[in-house]
Scaffold this motif. Sequence first.
Motif, PDB file in Angstrom:
ATOM      1  N   UNK A  64      64.327  51.157 -57.285  1.00  0.00           N
ATOM      2  CA  UNK A  64      65.245  50.148 -57.129  1.00  0.00           C
ATOM      3  C   UNK A  64      64.734  49.327 -56.009  1.00  0.00           C
ATOM      4  N   UNK A  65      64.639  50.069 -54.854  1.00  0.00           N
ATOM      5  CA  UNK A  65      64.513  49.337 -53.701  1.00  0.00           C
ATOM      6  C   UNK A  65      63.035  48.871 -53.483  1.00  0.00           C
ATOM      7  N   UNK A  66      62.075  49.493 -54.087  1.00  0.00           N
ATOM      8  CA  UNK A  66      60.451  48.871 -54.584  1.00  0.00           C
ATOM      9  C   UNK A  66      60.626  47.694 -55.421  1.00  0.00           C
ATOM     10  N   UNK A  67      61.676  47.701 -56.332  1.00  0.00           N
ATOM     11  CA  UNK A  67      61.541  46.662 -57.369  1.00  0.00           C
ATOM     12  C   UNK A  67      62.262  45.165 -56.264  1.00  0.00           C
ATOM     13  N   UNK A  68      63.256  45.574 -55.421  1.00  0.00           N
ATOM     14  CA  UNK A  68      63.731  44.336 -54.803  1.00  0.00           C
ATOM     15  C   UNK A  68      62.663  43.851 -53.728  1.00  0.00           C
ATOM     16  N   UNK A  69      61.590  44.879 -53.238  1.00  0.00           N
ATOM     17  CA  UNK A  69      60.775  44.521 -52.347  1.00  0.00           C
ATOM     18  C   UNK A  69      59.647  43.823 -52.992  1.00  0.00           C
ATOM     19  N   UNK A  70      59.216  44.063 -54.181  1.00  0.00           N
ATOM     20  CA  UNK A  70      58.350  43.266 -55.065  1.00  0.00           C
ATOM     21  C   UNK A  70      58.706  41.822 -55.377  1.00  0.00           C
ATOM     22  N   UNK A  71      60.186  41.764 -55.653  1.00  0.00           N
ATOM     23  CA  UNK A  71      60.989  40.590 -56.096  1.00  0.00           C
ATOM     24  C   UNK A  71      60.870  39.602 -54.439  1.00  0.00           C
ATOM     25  N   UNK A  72      61.013  40.376 -53.546  1.00  0.00           N
ATOM     26  CA  UNK A  72      60.944  39.718 -52.155  1.00  0.00           C
ATOM     27  C   UNK A  72      59.616  38.982 -51.858  1.00  0.00           C
ATOM     28  N   UNK A  73      58.343  39.434 -52.334  1.00  0.00           N
ATOM     29  CA  UNK A  73      57.162  39.199 -51.633  1.00  0.00           C
ATOM     30  C   UNK A  73      56.267  38.597 -53.050  1.00  0.00           C
TER      31      UNK A  73
END
Length: 374
Positions: free
Chosen positions: A156-165
């Motif tokens: 989930x944190x990787x998804x959030x990171x993907x959305x942020x960049x």
Amino acid sequence: MTSTAIDIAAEASESRGTGITLSGVTKDFGLAKPAVDDISLRIEPGEFMTLLGPSGSGKTTTLNLIAGFESLTSGTIEIDGVDVGALPAHKRNLGMLFQNYALFPHMTVAQNVAYPLRARRVDKETIRRLVRDVLELVQLTGRDGDYPAQLSGGQQQRVALARAVVFNPKALLLDEPLSALDRNLRAALQAEIRRIHHEVGSTFVFVTHDQEEAMSLSDRIALFREGRIEQIGSPQQLYSAPESLFTARFLGDSNVFALDEPPRSGTATWQGTRWRVDAGTIAAHPGVREHAALVVRPEGLGIAQSATDVPAGMNSVRGRVRDIEYLGSYRSVQLTLGADVPGRAKIDPVEQSVEVGDDVVVWWHPERQRVVAA
């Protein structure tokens, strides 16, 4: 990373991030002290800057001021030379990664990642391409149709990171994004964040209270204390050359000797013991002239059975061994130094032999010490 992935990294490498300048920034909530008190800080394009400090020190408020989630009481914030103090958060074009992920539970991974692109009215084909590429960047290829509830916390944190960049922000703001994860997963995601920072080239501004995390990730660290910046520098500078006792204690373990008086004529005294002090080991902090402490890191100490075993030219003090921990590559020796000061040394488990209760002489090279403002 394949040739099809990462347009994001290729595009970002052209700009290598944005410069952020804070000048006299203050945020006052009407309490006894301002949450942020007249700080100035320059974050270079493409830099990984960490805002480090204990709870309530002002680091998260500073990040929120940069993001536009809080308004300035006074001072200016410039992004690429443009004053953004009056701009709302959504017009600053900054990515944001939170501790709680903030994913939409009713959206798939792909839909979550695409959200900022849809908000910017990017065409569907470009959205599809960018989402595919950024999911490869965060190593979640094939999970685009899953929902957040089907993913682990780290995923989930990787998804959030993907959305942020995904929309290629020139700066990414990260607010303690790993604090909810277990130790092993945190270490893995630290490595991922470090890799992604190198690949996309954005400016990263990272908030944490974890000293090891800050040391591992950062180009530079701004250490906060009670709304002010105590010291700014590389991890090595803050660890090896602290300016104050607060810095020395917050970053790593320290053996601390509160000096009888500030150093004079190349010497310092502690409990009547006189030590050699080289000018290059005295902090530039003006407080050193009033109240000073001498600091030595545990790995800088040696232990001898008697004064005759101490190498020539070393500073030394008598001590007693209180406890010993075997930690594989080294042993951690708990000591009483002088009359009553607790201390710790790291020694080789093979080359040095001491036992609990031994009266010993603890020594160090004068270049391994630091005189700081106490």
